[in-house]
Structures are given as C-alpha cells and as structure tokens.
Write a protein that holds these residues in place. Sequence first.
Motif, PDB file in Angstrom:
ATOM      1  N   VAL A  85     -15.453  -3.520   9.477  1.00  0.00           N
ATOM      2  CA  VAL A  85     -15.281  -3.299   8.039  1.00  0.00           C
ATOM      3  C   VAL A  85     -14.157  -2.292   7.850  1.00  0.00           C
ATOM      4  O   VAL A  85     -14.165  -1.221   8.466  1.00  0.00           O
ATOM      5  CB  VAL A  85     -16.567  -2.780   7.367  1.00  0.00           C
ATOM      6  N   THR A  86     -13.195  -2.640   7.010  1.00  0.00           N
ATOM      7  CA  THR A  86     -12.093  -1.743   6.647  1.00  0.00           C
ATOM      8  C   THR A  86     -12.012  -1.687   5.129  1.00  0.00           C
ATOM      9  O   THR A  86     -12.151  -2.712   4.454  1.00  0.00           O
ATOM     10  CB  THR A  86     -10.756  -2.246   7.224  1.00  0.00           C
ATOM     11  N   PHE A  87     -11.782  -0.492   4.596  1.00  0.00           N
ATOM     12  CA  PHE A  87     -11.706  -0.321   3.143  1.00  0.00           C
ATOM     13  C   PHE A  87     -10.522   0.561   2.809  1.00  0.00           C
ATOM     14  O   PHE A  87     -10.359   1.636   3.391  1.00  0.00           O
ATOM     15  CB  PHE A  87     -13.003   0.301   2.623  1.00  0.00           C
ATOM     16  N   VAL A  88      -9.687   0.096   1.886  1.00  0.00           N
ATOM     17  CA  VAL A  88      -8.496   0.827   1.468  1.00  0.00           C
ATOM     18  C   VAL A  88      -8.615   1.152  -0.021  1.00  0.00           C
ATOM     19  O   VAL A  88      -8.852   0.260  -0.850  1.00  0.00           O
ATOM     20  CB  VAL A  88      -7.213   0.001   1.715  1.00  0.00           C
ATOM     21  N   VAL A  89      -8.472   2.425  -0.343  1.00  0.00           N
ATOM     22  CA  VAL A  89      -8.415   2.869  -1.730  1.00  0.00           C
ATOM     23  C   VAL A  89      -7.000   3.373  -1.989  1.00  0.00           C
ATOM     24  O   VAL A  89      -6.479   4.194  -1.235  1.00  0.00           O
ATOM     25  CB  VAL A  89      -9.430   3.994  -2.003  1.00  0.00           C
ATOM     26  N   PHE A  90      -6.385   2.846  -3.058  1.00  0.00           N
ATOM     27  CA  PHE A  90      -5.013   3.257  -3.363  1.00  0.00           C
ATOM     28  C   PHE A  90      -4.941   3.874  -4.753  1.00  0.00           C
ATOM     29  O   PHE A  90      -5.774   3.601  -5.626  1.00  0.00           O
ATOM     30  CB  PHE A  90      -4.045   2.074  -3.247  1.00  0.00           C
ATOM     31  N   ASP A  91      -3.961   4.713  -4.946  1.00  0.00           N
ATOM     32  CA  ASP A  91      -3.713   5.343  -6.242  1.00  0.00           C
ATOM     33  C   ASP A  91      -2.999   4.321  -7.128  1.00  0.00           C
ATOM     34  O   ASP A  91      -1.802   4.089  -6.977  1.00  0.00           O
ATOM     35  CB  ASP A  91      -2.849   6.593  -6.067  1.00  0.00           C
ATOM     36  N   GLY A  92      -3.762   3.694  -8.017  1.00  0.00           N
ATOM     37  CA  GLY A  92      -3.182   2.664  -8.866  1.00  0.00           C
ATOM     38  C   GLY A  92      -4.254   1.892  -9.602  1.00  0.00           C
ATOM     39  O   GLY A  92      -5.449   2.193  -9.491  1.00  0.00           O
ATOM     40  N   GLY A  93      -3.812   0.891 -10.357  1.00  0.00           N
ATOM     41  CA  GLY A  93      -4.709   0.143 -11.209  1.00  0.00           C
ATOM     42  C   GLY A  93      -5.056  -1.232 -10.661  1.00  0.00           C
ATOM     43  O   GLY A  93      -5.129  -1.439  -9.446  1.00  0.00           O
ATOM     44  N   HIS A  94      -5.245  -2.177 -11.573  1.00  0.00           N
ATOM     45  CA  HIS A  94      -5.701  -3.532 -11.218  1.00  0.00           C
ATOM     46  C   HIS A  94      -4.488  -4.405 -10.924  1.00  0.00           C
ATOM     47  O   HIS A  94      -4.016  -5.167 -11.772  1.00  0.00           O
ATOM     48  CB  HIS A  94      -6.521  -4.114 -12.374  1.00  0.00           C
ATOM     49  N   VAL A  95      -3.966  -4.274  -9.718  1.00  0.00           N
ATOM     50  CA  VAL A  95      -2.751  -4.992  -9.332  1.00  0.00           C
ATOM     51  C   VAL A  95      -2.947  -5.612  -7.944  1.00  0.00           C
ATOM     52  O   VAL A  95      -3.617  -5.031  -7.093  1.00  0.00           O
ATOM     53  CB  VAL A  95      -1.512  -4.068  -9.313  1.00  0.00           C
ATOM     54  N   PRO A  96      -2.345  -6.800  -7.695  1.00  0.00           N
ATOM     55  CA  PRO A  96      -2.483  -7.429  -6.375  1.00  0.00           C
ATOM     56  C   PRO A  96      -1.494  -6.916  -5.345  1.00  0.00           C
ATOM     57  O   PRO A  96      -1.670  -7.152  -4.152  1.00  0.00           O
ATOM     58  CB  PRO A  96      -2.226  -8.907  -6.681  1.00  0.00           C
ATOM     59  N   THR A  97      -0.450  -6.218  -5.812  1.00  0.00           N
ATOM     60  CA  THR A  97       0.613  -5.814  -4.885  1.00  0.00           C
ATOM     61  C   THR A  97       0.919  -4.319  -5.012  1.00  0.00           C
ATOM     62  O   THR A  97       2.039  -3.925  -5.373  1.00  0.00           O
ATOM     63  CB  THR A  97       1.892  -6.634  -5.139  1.00  0.00           C
ATOM     64  N   PRO A  98      -0.045  -3.452  -4.724  1.00  0.00           N
ATOM     65  CA  PRO A  98       0.224  -2.010  -4.823  1.00  0.00           C
ATOM     66  C   PRO A  98       1.228  -1.565  -3.766  1.00  0.00           C
ATOM     67  O   PRO A  98       1.324  -2.145  -2.683  1.00  0.00           O
ATOM     68  CB  PRO A  98      -1.151  -1.390  -4.567  1.00  0.00           C
TER      69      PRO A  98
END
Length: 367
Positions: free
Chosen positions: A332-345
């Motif tokens: 299991v891998t989980f990535v949290v990014f600084d940003g909104g509802h976008v497919p290409t952060p």
Amino acid sequence: MKAKPDFAAFMSPRPLRLYIERPIYLTTRLKSDHAALTHGNLTSSHPNVHKTPSSNPSHHHDPFNHHRSTTNKLPQSIMAKLTLLTLLGLLTPTALSLRPSPGCGKTPALVTSSSTTTPLRITSNNKQREFFVRLPQNYNSSTPHRLIFTLHALGGTAQQVIAGQGGYLPYYGLPPLANSSTTPTVFVIPNGLNNGWQNSNGEDVTFLRSVLSTVESDLCVDQDLRFSTGFSYGAAMSYSLACSLGKEIRAVAALSGNPQISGCAAGSEPVAYYGQHGTTDNVLPLAQARQMRDRFLKNNGCAAQAEPPVPAAGSQGKVKTVYTGCLPDKPVTFVVFDGGHVPTPRETGESETFAHKETWEFFSQFT
C-alpha cells in the motif's frame, strides 16, 4: 506445441515464462534461499498458507524418499514442470503461473489497431455499452500482456482519456512508461453510463467483468496482471473493482477518489493499493481517500502507524508513504499533495505531473 523455452529469459531477473506442451506459462523467480522447495513439497511463501508437518517421522529422516513418493502421485503435467526446474538447477520455484487468457495463441478476431478510435460494443444488463482497446506496437499473441483499465472522471469520456483532453494525459500518461517494460501492456478504456460510474446495483462491475472476458478471449493477457486506474469517479470505480474483484485484480491506483460514489461490494480481499489525493480537494475531501486507503491497509495486513504529515500549504510538495508490514505481494502506497481536485498535480519546479510516474512505479513492480 513442443516445449519452446525462452533462453534469453534465463539470464533475466524477472519471472521466466516457458511454453510446456501448450500455452501454459511456468513462472519462476530467482531466490537466495531454498525455502520454497521443502522435503519435495511445493510450498508457498505466502504467510496465510498453513504448512502442516507430516505425521510420519520417517518422512523427516528420508526427505529424498518422501520426494519420490510424493511426486510419483503427481499428474504428468506437474511432473514435467518439476523435472524442468530440476534441470535448470539454479532456479527455485515460488509460483506456477497458470493464468494465460483464452486468447493466447490466437489471431485476434475482435480487437484491431483501430480499436482506439472505433468503439467495441457489448450488451450488459440489457444496455449497450462500449469500450476501446489500445494494443502495444508489435502485439504478439504468444506473449501474455499486462492489462490496465483507464477510467474517466464524472463528465468525462473514454475518448478524452485516449486523446489526453479535459485535463487528462493520454491513458493517464502510462504508455510511454509501459513501452520500456519487458511485459507489454494492453490498455482498456471503457465509457461509463451518463459519463460516470454510478455502479447502480453493481452494473458497472458486471460490465467491466464482461469487458475483461471479451478482451481476454481475443487477446493474450496474463490474468495475474490486471490493473485499474482513474481520476475522481474513475478512482472510485477502480476502488470498487478492488472491492468486488479482489481475487481478479492485481492492483489499483485511485487518483483523488471517494469510497461511496461507486460503492464497495464485498471488499475484504487484499489488493495492492496506490492512493493519491490533494490536501485542498473541495470536491472529494482527503478524509474520504483515507477511508479507501484504510480498507486496504486492513485487508493487506499492514502495520498500524500514525497518520503521516501532510505537505505545508502553498508548498506544492507531496508526502509519499509506503506502508510496512503488508502482505509481501500486497503493498500500500499513499501520496498526499498540496493541491486540489486535479488529475495531474505538480511539485514546485517540476514541468510535468508526478501522477503517472508514481502509478507506473507501483504497477510495474508486479511481473
């Protein structure tokens, strides 16, 4: 068909697949230990497989006689595999892959190179549904392929995923990365009903299961290498597939999804899981993505740990967590990014998104 070993693959660190009498693929892996062959019995390294010792102590005193008495009872096809492994010598068996699809060895009658522009149609739940298929260059019906569903978001279409329009990269950016793999990839791009994946009464799961059957009857697919990814509603539907088809899906990558909108029937099987979500997503909040992740942390037997930190607001950074203690083949891998509802952060200073790279890194570990 006569045995046709791929001698070039003998020197490769990836699984070795051979033809034996018919298109059945034998998979072996190089290992540093010999635990997988114990007293003549093929055993599994999976921790959930219970190994019961023999009640006859003489078996432990004479393992070679036990090997002979056991293998003499085996079917001839299995004996052939064991004999081949013995001849190879340095290879230790860890898995026998017997899941080439029915389309292996056949000339495709349905899927063609134009199937990325001309939809294929089937009837599912009394509704006509359509999907597209992208073949790799130099498709070979004798080679089992990886299969990846690429599912569109709400309001999107399969055609947008193919063309890379409406915020998508073509096929979520995966083909250029897949082209470098020694396992070629077939992409399947379905259209949802009403431009979404409501999955009412499980009808989208039924549809996608029928798509799998249709494609795999026509093409050569490794049925142990089925994957799904998508953004938003496409992520929710990929999650739903992991819940409903847990024994049939190898891994999913859910990009900014939600556990409720496509549902989760069953949902107790372990499935390799990659999740990705933005901290400021006001469409599908981060807490919902964590619920999806947590289901597979539990299913996959991962070790409990505190919630990882999130990237600082305005940093355009990301925090990637690779969980420990999971079943060996169910990470299991989980990535949290600084940003909104976008497919290409994107991260600060980067000219392209990390989403397709992280997805491919996760999928490509399975061969």
